[in-house]
Design an enzyme around this catalytic site. Sequence first.
Site, PDB file in Angstrom:
ATOM      1  N   HIS A   1       0.855  -1.280   0.093  1.00  0.00           N
ATOM      2  CA  HIS A   1       0.124   0.019  -0.111  1.00  0.00           C
ATOM      3  C   HIS A   1       0.740   1.289  -0.090  1.00  0.00           C
ATOM      4  CE1 HIS A   1      -3.107  -2.757   2.073  1.00  0.00           C
ATOM      5  NE2 HIS A   1      -3.708  -2.293   1.219  1.00  0.00           N
TER       6      HIS A   1
ATOM      7  N   LYS B   1     -18.002  -5.835   7.036  1.00  0.00           N
ATOM      8  CA  LYS B   1     -16.619  -6.271   6.966  1.00  0.00           C
ATOM      9  C   LYS B   1     -16.132  -6.484   8.214  1.00  0.00           C
ATOM     10  CE  LYS B   1     -13.620  -6.187   2.819  1.00  0.00           C
ATOM     11  NZ  LYS B   1     -13.099  -5.301   1.878  1.00  0.00           N
TER      12      LYS B   1
HETATM   13  P1  ADP Z   1     -10.100  -2.969  -0.610  1.00  0.00           P
HETATM   14  O1  ADP Z   1     -10.707  -3.981   0.379  1.00  0.00           O
HETATM   15  O2  ADP Z   1     -10.597  -1.636  -0.969  1.00  0.00           O
HETATM   16  O3  ADP Z   1      -9.469  -3.758  -1.639  1.00  0.00           O
HETATM   17  P2  ADP Z   1      -7.264  -3.234   0.311  1.00  0.00           P
HETATM   18  O4  ADP Z   1      -6.804  -2.594   1.761  1.00  0.00           O
HETATM   19  O5  ADP Z   1      -7.069  -4.866   0.419  1.00  0.00           O
HETATM   20  O6  ADP Z   1      -8.636  -2.726   0.241  1.00  0.00           O
HETATM   21  O7  ADP Z   1      -6.530  -2.628  -0.874  1.00  0.00           O
HETATM   22  C1  ADP Z   1      -6.727  -1.205  -1.330  1.00  0.00           C
HETATM   23  C2  ADP Z   1      -6.222  -0.945  -2.522  1.00  0.00           C
HETATM   24  O8  ADP Z   1      -4.679  -1.169  -2.306  1.00  0.00           O
HETATM   25  C3  ADP Z   1      -6.428  -1.967  -3.619  1.00  0.00           C
HETATM   26  O9  ADP Z   1      -6.479  -1.150  -4.654  1.00  0.00           O
HETATM   27  C4  ADP Z   1      -5.394  -3.146  -3.554  1.00  0.00           C
HETATM   28  O10 ADP Z   1      -5.396  -3.559  -5.059  1.00  0.00           O
HETATM   29  C5  ADP Z   1      -4.305  -2.288  -3.354  1.00  0.00           C
HETATM   30  N1  ADP Z   1      -3.265  -3.120  -2.699  1.00  0.00           N
HETATM   31  C6  ADP Z   1      -3.370  -3.740  -1.862  1.00  0.00           C
HETATM   32  N2  ADP Z   1      -2.125  -4.664  -1.427  1.00  0.00           N
HETATM   33  C7  ADP Z   1      -1.388  -4.005  -2.391  1.00  0.00           C
HETATM   34  C8  ADP Z   1       0.153  -4.659  -2.685  1.00  0.00           C
HETATM   35  N3  ADP Z   1       0.816  -5.169  -2.056  1.00  0.00           N
HETATM   36  N4  ADP Z   1       0.529  -3.802  -3.727  1.00  0.00           N
HETATM   37  C9  ADP Z   1      -0.192  -2.791  -4.386  1.00  0.00           C
HETATM   38  N5  ADP Z   1      -1.336  -2.490  -4.196  1.00  0.00           N
HETATM   39  C10 ADP Z   1      -2.104  -3.164  -3.168  1.00  0.00           C
END
Ligand code: ADP
Length: 166
Positions: free
Chosen positions: A22, A46
């Site tokens: 992130h 959730k």
């Molecule tokens: P959501 O439930 O909205 O998918 P997440 O916290 O899982 O929330 O992810 C938020 C965003 O960050 C999404 O677009 C996801 O694809 C991206 N994301 C999550 N992990 C990674 C990572 N390791 N590298 C790049 N982007 C990521």
Amino acid sequence: MKDLSKRIALYPGTFDPITNGHLDIAERAIQIFDHLIIAVAVNPAKQTLFSEQERIKLIEKAVEGLGSFEVTSFSGLTASFAELKGVRAIIRGLRMISDFEYEFQMALMNRKLKPDADTVFLMPSEKYTYLSSSTIKDIARHQGQIDCFVPKAVAEALREKFGGKK
Ligand code: ADP
């Protein structure tokens, strides 16, 4: 009055918790935009390990000193929050092709709901493509080593939740 001279983007997500993946996306986004709003999506349906306030605090610590970031939370539709904040861009991360279908559908739906905002997809460094918050939680739950995958404060918070050695 909104300052239209600034390019502001919104990076929404569950961030339960924020990982280096992130963070990689947020750091890339701030190279392109003047200001980035990182927003914790609050969805009562959730179940999350970290509370809304905990997730906000961990993100704040992770981005401290890295640029013009604002960390907040929202509930309801991302498109409505984007409208409220007056942003023209929504940032999402794409790790691999498996993310694509869901993200593509969301992006098109959000554009339908807020036609003047586009989703901008950013790819993280290859070393983060296999990283997800759920994997990190699983590793931490089983006392595995997580320090290289998450910011320091997150590693400490996970150890507090699950116990586990440094
Ligand atoms: P959501 O439930 O909205 O998918 P997440 O916290 O899982 O929330 O992810 C938020 C965003 O960050 C999404 O677009 C996801 O694809 C991206 N994301 C999550 N992990 C990674 C990572 N390791 N590298 C790049 N982007 C990521």
